[in-house]
Design a protein around this motif. Structure first.
Motif, short mmCIF file in Angstrom:
data_model
loop_
_atom_site.label_atom_id
_atom_site.label_comp_id
_atom_site.label_asym_id
_atom_site.label_seq_id
_atom_site.Cartn_x
_atom_site.Cartn_y
_atom_site.Cartn_z
N LYS A 193 31.21 29.26 -48.44
CA LYS A 193 32.32 28.36 -48.09
C LYS A 193 33.44 28.46 -49.10
CE LYS A 193 30.31 24.69 -45.31
NZ LYS A 193 29.38 23.57 -45.49
N HIS A 194 33.05 28.58 -50.36
CA HIS A 194 34.05 28.63 -51.42
C HIS A 194 34.91 29.89 -51.32
CE1 HIS A 194 35.94 27.73 -55.17
NE2 HIS A 194 35.60 28.90 -55.67
N ASN A 195 34.29 31.02 -51.02
CA ASN A 195 35.05 32.25 -50.82
C ASN A 195 34.39 33.09 -49.72
OD1 ASN A 195 36.42 34.63 -50.79
ND2 ASN A 195 36.32 34.98 -53.01
N PRO A 196 34.86 32.94 -48.49
CA PRO A 196 34.24 33.63 -47.35
C PRO A 196 34.31 35.16 -47.47
CG PRO A 196 35.72 31.90 -46.59
CD PRO A 196 35.96 32.05 -48.06
N LYS A 197 35.15 35.68 -48.34
CA LYS A 197 35.23 37.14 -48.49
C LYS A 197 34.06 37.69 -49.31
CE LYS A 197 40.19 37.78 -48.51
NZ LYS A 197 40.84 37.16 -49.67
N VAL A 198 33.44 36.84 -50.09
CA VAL A 198 32.30 37.28 -50.88
C VAL A 198 31.08 37.44 -49.96
CG1 VAL A 198 30.63 36.46 -52.60
CG2 VAL A 198 33.07 36.45 -53.13
#
Ligand code: SF4
Ligand code: SF4
Length: 291
Positions: A193-198
C-alpha cells in the motif's frame, strides 16, 4: 524413522559451474567476502552466482528470536550494530560484480527501530555505489510498526520480502512466538500500500505437515493483499534439535503448486525441492521486465 530422515534422490546437490560463477567465486575469495550462499552450503550457488545473484546477511549473526526450523544462534546483541556495515556491504556487492543482491538479516527486537534504519542505510549504500544492481530485502517483521516498514520500503529497493514460512495452523509450532501469520501478512500489505511499485514477496517451506488445502488457502490470503511472488521449497531439518521433516514433497507436487500459483495471479512462483527464498531471484525480476 530412517526412511523418513533419508533424503530422496532429488535433493542431491548440483554441481556448481559456469563462467560467471567462477568469476564471482574468485572475487569472493580474493576479497574475503562472506555470503549466505557459501556459509549455508546452498546447493543453488552454481546457478545463482552464474546469473549474478547472491545473498548477504546484515545486522549480525545473533537473532533475538528462536524459530524452530532455523539454525541461526539466538541471543541478545544488546543494541550492537556495525556502523561500517552499509559501506562494507555495498563494497562487497560491487566487488562480486552482481546484478541482483538479496539482503537478509536476523531479527533485532533489541533495537528501538528493530533495525529498520540500519537496513535502509545498507540498501541506500548499495544504490549509491552500484545503482544498476537490483536489491531485494528479506526483512524481519519490525514488530508490525508501519513507520519502520516504510523506512525500508522507501530505501530504494526493488523487492520487499517477509517470509510467512508456513501455513497459518502451523505457525505457532514452527515460528518464534513473537512472529505471526497475520503479522507477516500485515507487513506485506502495508509495504504494498505504501509503495505499489515495490514488488512484494514471501516464502513457504513445505514438508512440515501442511495440507494441500492449507497451501492453496495461503496463496489466496497472499493474493488478497497483493503479494506478487511466492516461493515454495522443501523444509530441511538443520540439526536434530530442530523440527523434524514430516514429508518429502515430490518435484511433481512442487510443479503443481507453481501452476496453481500462476493461475491465481502471482507474477512468479519459484517452487521446487531445493528452492530457497532467494533462489534465482533475478530471473523472476527480469522475466517481468521490472528493472
Ligand atoms: Fe531464524 Fe529469522 Fe527466526 Fe531469527 S527470526 S530465528 S533468523 S528465521
Ligand atoms: Fe545464494 Fe539464495 Fe541462491 Fe542459495 S538460493 S545460492 S543462498 S542466492
Amino acid at each position: 524413522e530412517a526412511e523418513r530422515t533419508r533424503k530422496p534422490s532429488w535433493l542431491r546437490a548440483r554441481m556448481p559451474g559456469g563462467e560467471r560463477f567462477e568469476q564471482v567465486k574468485r572475487n569472493v575469495h580474493e576479497h574475503r567476502l562472506s555470503t549466505v550462499c557459501e556459509e549455508s552450503h546452498c546447493p543453488n550457488m552454481g546457478e545463482c552466482w552464474n546469473n549474478g545473484t547472491a545473498t548477504i546477511m546484515v545486522m549480525g549473526s545473533v537473532c533475538t528470536r528462536a524459530c524452530r526450523f532455523c539454525a541461526v544462534d539466538t541471543g541478545n546483541p544488546k543494541g550492537w550494530l556495525d556502523q561500517d556495515e552499509p559501506e562494507n556491504t555495498a563494497h562487497s556487492v560491487e566487488m562480486m560484480g552482481l546484478r541482483y543482491i538479496v539482503l537478509t538479516s536476523v531479527d533485532r527486537d533489541d533495537l528501538d527501530d528493530f533495525g529498520a534504519g540500519h537496513y535502509a542505510d545498507c540498501v541506500r549504500a548499495i544504490k549509491r555505489r552500484t545503482p544498476h544492481v537490483a536489491v531485494e530485502a528479506l526483512t524481519p517483521d519490525f514488530d508490525n510498526i508501519n513507520e519502520h516498514v516504510e523506512t525500508v520500503v522507501d530505501s530504494g529497493l526493488e523487492v520487499f520480502a517477509q517470509n510467512v514460512e508456513t501455513v497459518e495452523r502451523l505457525t505457532e509450532r514452527v515460528r518464534d512466538p513473537r512472529a505471526g501469520y497475520k503479522k507477516t501478512l500485515d507487513v506485506l500489505e502495508h509495504a504494498k500500500k505504501h509503495n505499489p511499485k515495490v514488488i512484494t514477496k514471501t516464502s513457504l517451506m513445505l514438508g512440515l505437515g501442511e495440507t494441500e488445502e492449507e497451501i492453496l488457502e495461503t496463496m489466496d490470503d497472499l493474493r488478497a493483499i497483493g503479494v506478487d511472488i511466492v516461493t515454495f521449497g522443501q523444509y530441511l531439518q538443520p540439526t536434530r534439535n530442530h523440527l523434524p521433516v514430516e514429508r518429502w514433497v515430490t518435484p511433481e507436487e512442487f510443479e503443481w503448486y507453481r501452476e496453481k500459483g500462476l493461475e491465481k495471479g502471482f507474477l512468479e512462483v519459484p517452487s521446487g525441492p531445493m528452492v530457497r527464498s532467494s533462489y534465482r531471484a533475478d530471473r523472476v525480476f527480469e522475466k517481468n521486465n521490472l528493472g
